[in-house]
Design a protein around this motif. Sequence first.
Motif, short mmCIF file in Angstrom:
data_model
loop_
_atom_site.label_atom_id
_atom_site.label_comp_id
_atom_site.label_asym_id
_atom_site.label_seq_id
_atom_site.Cartn_x
_atom_site.Cartn_y
_atom_site.Cartn_z
N ARG A 79 79.62 -102.64 124.81
CA ARG A 79 80.80 -101.96 124.61
C ARG A 79 81.11 -101.35 123.25
O ARG A 79 81.48 -100.10 123.01
N ARG A 80 80.75 -102.31 122.34
CA ARG A 80 80.94 -101.54 120.79
C ARG A 80 80.07 -100.49 120.51
O ARG A 80 80.59 -99.51 120.03
N GLU A 81 78.81 -100.56 121.05
CA GLU A 81 77.87 -99.49 120.89
C GLU A 81 78.21 -98.28 121.40
O GLU A 81 78.31 -97.11 120.86
N LYS A 82 78.84 -98.23 122.62
CA LYS A 82 79.33 -97.07 123.33
C LYS A 82 80.54 -96.44 122.57
O LYS A 82 80.59 -95.33 122.43
N LEU A 83 81.61 -97.44 122.29
CA LEU A 83 82.74 -96.84 121.64
C LEU A 83 82.48 -96.18 120.20
O LEU A 83 83.01 -95.27 119.96
N PHE A 84 81.60 -96.66 119.57
CA PHE A 84 81.04 -96.24 118.13
C PHE A 84 80.63 -94.88 118.46
O PHE A 84 80.81 -94.01 117.86
N GLY A 85 79.58 -94.81 119.65
CA GLY A 85 79.06 -93.48 119.93
C GLY A 85 80.31 -92.58 120.17
O GLY A 85 79.84 -91.15 119.83
N GLU A 86 81.00 -92.70 121.14
CA GLU A 86 82.24 -91.96 121.56
C GLU A 86 82.97 -91.46 120.29
O GLU A 86 83.22 -90.32 120.12
N PHE A 87 83.28 -92.29 119.38
CA PHE A 87 84.16 -91.92 118.24
C PHE A 87 83.37 -91.01 117.39
O PHE A 87 83.57 -90.03 116.77
N ILE A 88 81.96 -91.36 117.30
CA ILE A 88 81.21 -90.35 116.39
C ILE A 88 81.14 -88.91 116.93
O ILE A 88 81.27 -88.05 116.33
N GLU A 89 80.74 -88.97 118.23
CA GLU A 89 80.58 -87.66 119.13
C GLU A 89 82.12 -86.60 118.98
O GLU A 89 82.04 -85.70 118.56
N GLU A 90 83.28 -87.52 119.31
CA GLU A 90 84.29 -86.69 119.28
C GLU A 90 84.81 -86.15 117.78
O GLU A 90 85.36 -85.11 117.51
N ALA A 91 84.38 -87.21 116.89
CA ALA A 91 84.86 -86.96 115.41
C ALA A 91 83.93 -85.69 115.06
O ALA A 91 84.56 -84.63 114.26
N ALA A 92 82.80 -85.55 115.38
CA ALA A 92 82.07 -84.70 114.94
C ALA A 92 82.51 -83.36 115.40
O ALA A 92 82.48 -82.00 114.72
N LYS A 93 82.83 -82.99 116.70
CA LYS A 93 83.52 -81.98 117.35
C LYS A 93 84.53 -81.58 116.92
O LYS A 93 84.86 -80.40 116.47
N PHE A 143 96.36 -79.02 117.31
CA PHE A 143 95.91 -80.66 117.22
C PHE A 143 95.93 -81.34 118.42
O PHE A 143 95.49 -82.67 118.56
N VAL A 144 95.86 -80.69 119.64
CA VAL A 144 95.83 -81.20 120.90
C VAL A 144 94.31 -82.10 121.06
O VAL A 144 94.35 -83.40 121.60
N PRO A 145 93.32 -81.61 120.61
CA PRO A 145 91.94 -82.22 120.88
C PRO A 145 91.99 -83.49 119.89
O PRO A 145 91.12 -84.51 120.27
N LEU A 146 92.80 -83.47 118.88
CA LEU A 146 92.73 -84.84 118.19
C LEU A 146 93.37 -85.83 118.76
O LEU A 146 92.80 -87.13 118.44
N PHE A 147 94.03 -85.78 119.87
CA PHE A 147 94.65 -86.97 120.47
C PHE A 147 93.73 -87.69 121.14
O PHE A 147 93.74 -88.85 121.33
N GLU A 148 92.50 -87.11 121.63
CA GLU A 148 91.43 -87.94 122.38
C GLU A 148 90.76 -88.67 121.22
O GLU A 148 90.52 -89.86 121.54
N LEU A 149 90.72 -88.24 120.21
CA LEU A 149 90.03 -88.84 118.87
C LEU A 149 90.91 -90.16 118.53
O LEU A 149 90.44 -91.16 118.35
N TYR A 150 92.01 -89.97 118.82
CA TYR A 150 93.12 -90.98 118.19
C TYR A 150 93.08 -92.00 119.51
O TYR A 150 93.35 -93.18 119.18
N ALA A 151 92.89 -91.55 120.63
CA ALA A 151 92.88 -92.72 121.74
C ALA A 151 91.46 -93.52 121.66
O ALA A 151 91.59 -94.83 121.71
N ILE A 152 90.38 -92.87 121.08
CA ILE A 152 89.27 -93.72 120.88
C ILE A 152 89.42 -94.49 119.57
O ILE A 152 88.97 -95.70 119.79
#
Length: 145
Positions: free
Chosen positions: A45-59, A72-81
């Motif tokens: 779970r942590r590994e997947k969540l870390f990966g999601e955050f990295i991918e979304e942050a890079a985008k 700023f709308v796309p930032l909200f997905e990053l804040y959710a992660i």
Amino acid sequence: MNPAYISAVSALAGSSIGAMASIAATWLTQASQNRSQRFLQEHARREKLFGEFIEEAAKRYADAVVGEPKTFVPLFELYAILGKLRLFASDTTLKAADRVMGTIGLAYRSPSLDAPDPNNPNGSRYDFLREFTDACRFELMEIAP
């Protein structure tokens, strides 16, 4: 006391002790397997969540740096992660994630940046995820069995 009673009581006591030992061994084995399974699920779970955050942050950072429409709308997905990270991650990892969010926010408020120069050894400005990824790797190794 009759020797036959002593023999019968001894047999019953031995049988009871053997049954209790078997029950205890089964319970300990099951508890150990459950603990291992929970650990593996938590690690995944942590590994997947870390990966999601990295991918979304890079985008989001790429959007900010390139100067795409600054919504700023796309930032909200990053804040959710990031909110999910707060449930499971260590304080060190969360502090690094907060710094990533600050870097992205600053990039959104700044004018577009030039593309990184591959000959420039000081490309750390674009490697804004290093501290976070190092913290994630340390956290995942720390909780390894």
